[in-house]
Design a protein around this motif. Structure first.
Motif, PDB file in Angstrom:
ATOM      1  N   GLU A 176      29.463 -20.043 -76.319  1.00 41.60           N
ATOM      2  CA  GLU A 176      28.977 -18.664 -76.206  1.00 41.60           C
ATOM      3  C   GLU A 176      29.228 -17.897 -77.498  1.00 41.60           C
ATOM      4  OE1 GLU A 176      29.842 -16.638 -72.586  1.00 41.60           O
ATOM      5  OE2 GLU A 176      29.460 -14.662 -73.441  1.00 41.60           O
ATOM      6  N   MET A 177      30.397 -18.104 -78.110  1.00 45.22           N
ATOM      7  CA  MET A 177      30.696 -17.415 -79.369  1.00 45.22           C
ATOM      8  C   MET A 177      29.710 -17.832 -80.466  1.00 45.22           C
ATOM      9  SD  MET A 177      33.148 -15.334 -78.887  1.00 45.22           S
ATOM     10  CE  MET A 177      33.708 -15.012 -77.207  1.00 45.22           C
ATOM     11  N   ALA A 178      29.388 -19.122 -80.495  1.00 40.53           N
ATOM     12  CA  ALA A 178      28.428 -19.593 -81.498  1.00 40.53           C
ATOM     13  C   ALA A 178      27.047 -18.984 -81.248  1.00 40.53           C
ATOM     14  CB  ALA A 178      28.353 -21.122 -81.474  1.00 40.53           C
ATOM     15  N   ALA A 179      26.652 -18.904 -79.982  1.00 43.75           N
ATOM     16  CA  ALA A 179      25.315 -18.406 -79.646  1.00 43.75           C
ATOM     17  C   ALA A 179      25.185 -16.906 -79.899  1.00 43.75           C
ATOM     18  CB  ALA A 179      24.981 -18.727 -78.180  1.00 43.75           C
ATOM     19  N   THR A 180      26.314 -16.187 -79.809  1.00 46.52           N
ATOM     20  CA  THR A 180      26.263 -14.724 -79.949  1.00 46.52           C
ATOM     21  C   THR A 180      26.777 -14.245 -81.305  1.00 46.52           C
ATOM     22  OG1 THR A 180      28.472 -14.551 -78.933  1.00 46.52           O
ATOM     23  CG2 THR A 180      26.583 -14.330 -77.460  1.00 46.52           C
ATOM     24  N   ARG A 181      27.046 -15.175 -82.211  1.00 46.99           N
ATOM     25  CA  ARG A 181      27.680 -14.809 -83.483  1.00 46.99           C
ATOM     26  C   ARG A 181      26.940 -13.692 -84.212  1.00 46.99           C
ATOM     27  NH1 ARG A 181      31.194 -17.252 -87.152  1.00 46.99           N
ATOM     28  NH2 ARG A 181      31.157 -19.309 -86.184  1.00 46.99           N
ATOM     29  N   GLY A 182      25.615 -13.755 -84.162  1.00 44.02           N
ATOM     30  CA  GLY A 182      24.819 -12.726 -84.838  1.00 44.02           C
ATOM     31  C   GLY A 182      25.061 -11.331 -84.272  1.00 44.02           C
ATOM     32  N   LEU A 183      25.560 -11.257 -83.059  1.00 39.34           N
ATOM     33  CA  LEU A 183      25.842  -9.955 -82.457  1.00 39.34           C
ATOM     34  C   LEU A 183      27.238  -9.441 -82.808  1.00 39.34           C
ATOM     35  CD1 LEU A 183      24.292 -10.412 -78.879  1.00 39.34           C
ATOM     36  CD2 LEU A 183      23.262  -9.376 -80.910  1.00 39.34           C
ATOM     37  N   TRP A 184      28.247 -10.316 -82.790  1.00 37.86           N
ATOM     38  CA  TRP A 184      29.627  -9.816 -82.912  1.00 37.86           C
ATOM     39  C   TRP A 184      30.186  -9.873 -84.331  1.00 37.86           C
ATOM     40  CZ3 TRP A 184      32.814 -13.576 -84.720  1.00 37.86           C
ATOM     41  CH2 TRP A 184      32.584 -14.903 -84.360  1.00 37.86           C
ATOM     42  N   GLN A 185      29.581 -10.710 -85.169  1.00 40.58           N
ATOM     43  CA  GLN A 185      30.176 -10.836 -86.502  1.00 40.58           C
ATOM     44  C   GLN A 185      30.028  -9.532 -87.291  1.00 40.58           C
ATOM     45  OE1 GLN A 185      28.819 -14.256 -88.836  1.00 40.58           O
ATOM     46  NE2 GLN A 185      30.982 -14.824 -88.940  1.00 40.58           N
ATOM     47  N   ASP A 186      31.133  -9.130 -87.944  1.00 40.35           N
ATOM     48  CA  ASP A 186      31.157  -7.887 -88.732  1.00 40.35           C
ATOM     49  C   ASP A 186      30.872  -6.642 -87.899  1.00 40.35           C
ATOM     50  OD1 ASP A 186      31.563  -9.473 -91.035  1.00 40.35           O
ATOM     51  OD2 ASP A 186      29.407  -9.825 -91.171  1.00 40.35           O
ATOM     52  N   GLU A 187      31.118  -6.721 -86.602  1.00 39.64           N
ATOM     53  CA  GLU A 187      30.940  -5.555 -85.741  1.00 39.64           C
ATOM     54  C   GLU A 187      32.244  -5.272 -85.003  1.00 39.64           C
ATOM     55  OE1 GLU A 187      28.446  -3.513 -85.303  1.00 39.64           O
ATOM     56  OE2 GLU A 187      26.882  -4.566 -86.435  1.00 39.64           O
ATOM     57  N   LYS A 188      32.378  -4.038 -84.582  1.00 38.25           N
ATOM     58  CA  LYS A 188      33.469  -3.662 -83.690  1.00 38.25           C
ATOM     59  C   LYS A 188      33.064  -4.084 -82.272  1.00 38.25           C
ATOM     60  CE  LYS A 188      36.785  -0.778 -82.171  1.00 38.25           C
ATOM     61  NZ  LYS A 188      38.129  -1.303 -82.354  1.00 38.25           N
ATOM     62  N   VAL A 189      33.909  -4.875 -81.595  1.00 42.94           N
ATOM     63  CA  VAL A 189      33.580  -5.349 -80.250  1.00 42.94           C
ATOM     64  C   VAL A 189      34.582  -4.812 -79.233  1.00 42.94           C
ATOM     65  CG1 VAL A 189      33.190  -7.360 -78.773  1.00 42.94           C
ATOM     66  CG2 VAL A 189      32.673  -7.493 -81.226  1.00 42.94           C
ATOM     67  N   LEU A 190      34.074  -4.185 -78.192  1.00 42.36           N
ATOM     68  CA  LEU A 190      34.914  -3.801 -77.051  1.00 42.36           C
ATOM     69  C   LEU A 190      34.703  -4.831 -75.948  1.00 42.36           C
ATOM     70  CD1 LEU A 190      34.494   0.063 -76.498  1.00 42.36           C
ATOM     71  CD2 LEU A 190      36.377  -1.163 -77.620  1.00 42.36           C
ATOM     72  N   VAL A 191      35.779  -5.502 -75.555  1.00 39.96           N
ATOM     73  CA  VAL A 191      35.702  -6.457 -74.453  1.00 39.96           C
ATOM     74  C   VAL A 191      36.133  -5.727 -73.189  1.00 39.96           C
ATOM     75  CG1 VAL A 191      36.500  -8.646 -73.529  1.00 39.96           C
ATOM     76  CG2 VAL A 191      36.259  -8.343 -76.011  1.00 39.96           C
ATOM     77  N   ILE A 192      35.225  -5.658 -72.230  1.00 37.47           N
ATOM     78  CA  ILE A 192      35.443  -4.831 -71.044  1.00 37.47           C
ATOM     79  C   ILE A 192      35.662  -5.717 -69.837  1.00 37.47           C
ATOM     80  CG2 ILE A 192      34.340  -3.161 -69.497  1.00 37.47           C
ATOM     81  CD1 ILE A 192      32.708  -2.644 -72.334  1.00 37.47           C
ATOM     82  N   GLY A 193      36.755  -5.489 -69.126  1.00 41.66           N
ATOM     83  CA  GLY A 193      36.939  -6.277 -67.924  1.00 41.66           C
ATOM     84  C   GLY A 193      38.369  -6.303 -67.496  1.00 41.66           C
ATOM     85  N   SER A 194      38.545  -6.811 -66.286  1.00 41.59           N
ATOM     86  CA  SER A 194      39.888  -7.019 -65.773  1.00 41.59           C
ATOM     87  C   SER A 194      39.950  -8.487 -65.378  1.00 41.59           C
ATOM     88  CB  SER A 194      40.130  -6.104 -64.575  1.00 41.59           C
ATOM     89  OG  SER A 194      39.003  -6.099 -63.747  1.00 41.59           O
ATOM     90  N   GLY A 195      41.099  -8.951 -64.920  1.00 43.04           N
ATOM     91  CA  GLY A 195      41.213 -10.338 -64.508  1.00 43.04           C
ATOM     92  C   GLY A 195      41.447 -11.260 -65.682  1.00 43.04           C
ATOM     93  N   ALA A 196      41.278 -12.568 -65.425  1.00 40.77           N
ATOM     94  CA  ALA A 196      41.689 -13.592 -66.389  1.00 40.77           C
ATOM     95  C   ALA A 196      40.665 -13.797 -67.506  1.00 40.77           C
ATOM     96  CB  ALA A 196      41.920 -14.910 -65.659  1.00 40.77           C
ATOM     97  N   LEU A 197      39.422 -13.416 -67.266  1.00 41.24           N
ATOM     98  CA  LEU A 197      38.349 -13.808 -68.175  1.00 41.24           C
ATOM     99  C   LEU A 197      38.327 -12.971 -69.455  1.00 41.24           C
ATOM    100  CD1 LEU A 197      36.234 -15.963 -68.122  1.00 41.24           C
ATOM    101  CD2 LEU A 197      34.683 -14.384 -66.982  1.00 41.24           C
ATOM    102  N   ALA A 198      38.464 -11.658 -69.331  1.00 42.59           N
ATOM    103  CA  ALA A 198      38.347 -10.787 -70.490  1.00 42.59           C
ATOM    104  C   ALA A 198      39.349 -11.151 -71.603  1.00 42.59           C
ATOM    105  CB  ALA A 198      38.484  -9.326 -70.071  1.00 42.59           C
TER     106      ALA A 198
END
Lengths: 311, 311
Positions: free
Chosen positions: B248-270
């Motif tokens: 997933e990180m490889a597939a979304t690299r164009g979105l998150w690289q050099d950007e500020k990312v907020l990871v939203i969630g609760s539980g084990a996954l976030a």
């Protein structure tokens, strides 16, 4: 349970014992098939103590009451969760070889030999059942050098050199496809039948092999295009195949590129693999896998008979 | 069904209606939570005619008998298989906006407004429910520019600019993980608990992001290493997470690289997503997702009230 009976006793018996099915063959001294039978009593349904009964219920009519008939078994009967665990043989090695594992049986009329599977240390990999098909392929193609591709729930890519399995690689593509198409949100947008949209399949194979991350990124798009753009269920199913097989082609490229590949199998899956290889410029030939296990079990039998002569 | 009661009537009610759960909140005129309740009557269990009853069974005690109480609903109640289909709004657009879809209700005491999901034409994508969480995040972080990552069964990566959703991408990683860990052959070798082997996870994330084909190629190796080398069930589960999230990180690299990312969630996954981003040199901050849907529903309510005033 289906059964084709014979009035002649079997010289020996071959059994291909998978996770979901058991197929047995009565053979004469020359290896010709006198009769065959099958049932759905695969490894998945049996406790160890039930194997002998499941076998006898299919073969008892073939047994000569005046002698012990050898039964050669390949497949999941030799797994840890099977009849009795048959230790793996490590590659590189010939696909089929002893020692065969002999489960204890109560009947005085049979002696059972389980063909061991193959293992590879690094990267770790295992097979059980396919080694016997590989022996069958090599018996029908003496001197073959190249790569065998055996599509299935867990597809196997096998590098063959000098009559031996040099190394191999397992991909879970078939199982992933089954899970995604029957249990995931994608099931709502897929056709039930196996009709193929050739263009949708080919495009997905090409794109995914060139950029493997597209395989994962493309999954939910099947759902979204179904909702937003009316993607047809046949195109969706075909593209799903292409996304997954394309990833497999990318992952195995080091094995098949510039090699002669034999794609072994029957049913709908093998032609998809052959088509993907051809699309990508590979050199693929398809051969039926139907009798390959039988050929490998004959190989196991002749090994066993030679060992006995020399003992 | 759990319920926390209040003696005051609700000014309005917020409902987060997912596939497997329904959560409702009684709010006062200022948006403060007076009471909340939940049940397991999610979209997956309901026919259209059953939605009103499922809602009233949780909220009837909160209703003022002398007026009509507005109920704002986000999530799968607006899906094609839900209460009534709420048309998608196309990005780029603000995360929450009208027109709200109003199902017919029998009770004279409620008026129901379903928040529409978002769609994207190319590449095709949809969301339903997350748009409301996104509005909640932006309400709590006015002026935020960057990328939101919402891990889940279907994780969403959302590019936010000028208070609007510019584009987004859905990955089925969570659903794949659930299928592989509970339904595939890999289930035999995975721990039941959620304990993490940090090193196994990190190594798999790094390797798979660098060479995405390793994600697929590494799946069956989990099984083989379990059989041959005693790979521990905790390490196997951790590596499986890493193989899938790495892809997933490889597939979304164009979105998150050099950007500020907020990871939203609760539980084990976030935390796993935040850790993967940090490992790969990304700029990730984690924030709780617990009240974000509520914040977004408050946003929807104030939009609706303004519309009414201007009508």
């Amino acid at each position: 349970m289906t059964k084709k009976t014979t009035k002649r006793h079997a010289h020996r018996i071959a059994a291909d014992w998978g996770t979901s099915n058991l197929r047995v063959f009565a053979l004469d001294a020359g290896g010709a098939v006198l009769a065959e039978a099958r049932s759905d009593r695969g490894m998945g349904t049996l406790e160890p103590a039930q194997y002998e009964g499941a076998l006898l219920s299919l073969i008892s009519g073939w047994l000569d009451p005046s002698r012990v008939t050898p039964v050669f078994v390949c497949g999941m009967a030799g797994a840890r969760q099977g009849w009795i665990e048959a230790a793996y043989r490590k590659v590189p090695c010939a696909p089929v070889g002893g020692p065969f594992t002999k489960p204890k049986v109560e009947s005085p009329l049979i002696e059972v030999f389980i063909v061991p599977g193959l293992s590879q240390d690094d990267p770790a990999d295992v097979m059980r059942g396919e080694e016997t098909q590989i022996a069958g392929v090599l018996a029908s193609r003496p001197g073959f050098e190249g790569v065998l591709c055996l599509p299935g729930t867990h597809s196997k890519w096998v590098v063959v050199h000098g009559g031996r399995v040099e190394r191999f690689m397992t991909m879970m593509t078939g199982e992933l496809y089954a899970l995604l198409s029957t249990r995931s949100v994608l099931r709502h947008g897929l056709s039930d039948d196996e009709g193929l949209d050739e263009d949708a399949y080919a495009l997905a194979v090409r794109k995914t092999t060139a950029a493997p991350v597209e395989g994962m990124a493309g999954l939910f798009r099947l759902r979204a295009e179904g909702l937003l753009a009316g993607l047809s269920p046949v195109a969706a199913r075909s593209r799903l195949s292409g996304l997954l097989i394309g990833q497999e082609m990318a992952a195995t490229r080091g094995l098949w590129q510039d090699e002669k590949v034999l794609v072994i199998g029957s049913g709908a899956l093998a032609p998809l693999y052959a088509r993907a290889l051809t699309l990508l410029g590979g050199d693929a030939e398809s051969i039926s896998g139907a009798d390959m296990a039988l050929g490998g079990l004959a190989e196991a039998a002749s090994l066993q008979e030679r060992e006995k002569e020399h003992a």
